[in-house]
Design an enzyme around this catalytic site. Structure first.
Site, short mmCIF file in Angstrom:
data_model
loop_
_atom_site.label_atom_id
_atom_site.label_comp_id
_atom_site.label_asym_id
_atom_site.label_seq_id
_atom_site.Cartn_x
_atom_site.Cartn_y
_atom_site.Cartn_z
N TYR A 108 -53.98 32.41 41.56
CA TYR A 108 -53.48 32.00 40.26
C TYR A 108 -52.13 31.30 40.29
O TYR A 108 -51.64 30.86 39.26
CB TYR A 108 -53.43 33.20 39.32
CG TYR A 108 -54.78 33.84 39.13
CD1 TYR A 108 -55.78 33.19 38.43
CD2 TYR A 108 -55.08 35.09 39.67
CE1 TYR A 108 -57.03 33.75 38.26
CE2 TYR A 108 -56.33 35.67 39.51
CZ TYR A 108 -57.29 34.99 38.80
OH TYR A 108 -58.53 35.55 38.64
N ASN A 132 -57.63 30.07 27.43
CA ASN A 132 -58.02 30.61 28.73
C ASN A 132 -58.51 32.03 28.44
O ASN A 132 -57.71 32.96 28.35
CB ASN A 132 -56.85 30.63 29.71
CG ASN A 132 -57.26 31.13 31.08
OD1 ASN A 132 -58.29 31.77 31.24
ND2 ASN A 132 -56.43 30.86 32.08
N HIS A 176 -66.66 35.36 30.82
CA HIS A 176 -67.99 35.67 31.35
C HIS A 176 -68.72 36.75 30.56
O HIS A 176 -69.88 37.03 30.85
CB HIS A 176 -67.85 36.11 32.81
CG HIS A 176 -66.82 35.31 33.54
ND1 HIS A 176 -67.01 33.98 33.88
CD2 HIS A 176 -65.57 35.63 33.96
CE1 HIS A 176 -65.91 33.53 34.48
NE2 HIS A 176 -65.04 34.51 34.54
N HIS A 201 -59.03 27.14 32.84
CA HIS A 201 -58.95 28.19 33.87
C HIS A 201 -58.05 27.69 34.98
O HIS A 201 -58.15 26.53 35.39
CB HIS A 201 -60.35 28.51 34.43
CG HIS A 201 -61.28 29.01 33.37
ND1 HIS A 201 -61.20 30.28 32.87
CD2 HIS A 201 -62.27 28.38 32.71
CE1 HIS A 201 -62.13 30.42 31.94
NE2 HIS A 201 -62.78 29.28 31.81
N LEU A 202 -57.21 28.56 35.48
CA LEU A 202 -56.31 28.20 36.56
C LEU A 202 -57.07 27.91 37.85
O LEU A 202 -56.78 26.95 38.56
CB LEU A 202 -55.29 29.33 36.80
CG LEU A 202 -54.31 29.56 35.65
CD1 LEU A 202 -53.69 30.94 35.75
CD2 LEU A 202 -53.27 28.48 35.61
N ARG A 256 -68.65 34.71 38.05
CA ARG A 256 -67.68 33.86 37.35
C ARG A 256 -68.22 32.45 37.06
O ARG A 256 -67.59 31.67 36.37
CB ARG A 256 -66.39 33.73 38.16
CG ARG A 256 -65.63 35.02 38.30
CD ARG A 256 -64.29 34.79 38.99
NE ARG A 256 -63.70 36.02 39.45
CZ ARG A 256 -62.93 36.81 38.71
NH1 ARG A 256 -62.67 36.49 37.45
NH2 ARG A 256 -62.41 37.91 39.23
#
Length: 147
Positions: free
Chosen positions: A25, A76, A82, A102-103, A113
């Site tokens: 991240y 985010n 999910h 999303h990062l 994911r």
């Protein structure tokens, strides 16, 4: 002329950015990301508010309250990406551009994911660009609302 407004919602565990799994991240804190977003929005004469929550219901409430108050949403959903039909359904009620961010590249990670509950109700998705993805999402939102 009314100032355009953008809401940015950060989902669960994103308050730990900078210390949580930096290899995945990055090392930027959430405060760093928010400050960059506010600065970029101000440079474009746009208001920007941020919210981080670890609670699904609070995120749903914020999305519902965005109706009529904001011109775009950047979200985010983190782990809720999910799993949350509730967040998906709240987003589906919006009539404004919604950018899912999303990062990490969720499609290069664990198989669970790879499925986003949000993508089909979002205007677009940005993933895999780390903290820079938020600025890309902001640029996209600004183009959509200033068109």
């Amino acid at each position: 002329m009314e100032t355009k407004q953008i809401l940015v919602i950060h989902g669960p565990n994103l308050n730990m950015l900078g210390t949580r799994e930096p290899e995945t991240y990055g090392t930027q804190s959430l405060a760093d990301i928010d400050a960059a977003l506010v600065q970029a929005a101000q440079a474009n004469s746009t208001g920007l508010q941020t919210l981080q929550s670890n609670h699904e219901g609070q995120i749903v409430d914020a999305i519902q309250q965005a109706r009529g108050a904001f011109d775009a949403l950047i979200i985010n959903p983190a782990g809720y990406t999910h799993t949350s039909v509730a967040i998906r359904d709240a987003i589906a009620m919006l009539e404004i551009p919604v950018i899912e961010i999303h990062l990490s590249n969720i499609y290069k990670r664990e198989p669970f994911r790879h499925r986003s509950m949000i993508t089909d109700v979002a205007t677009g998705q940005i993933c895999g660009f780390g903290h820079h993805g938020y600025l890309l999402a902001l640029q996209a939102a600004l183009r959509m609302i200033q068109a």
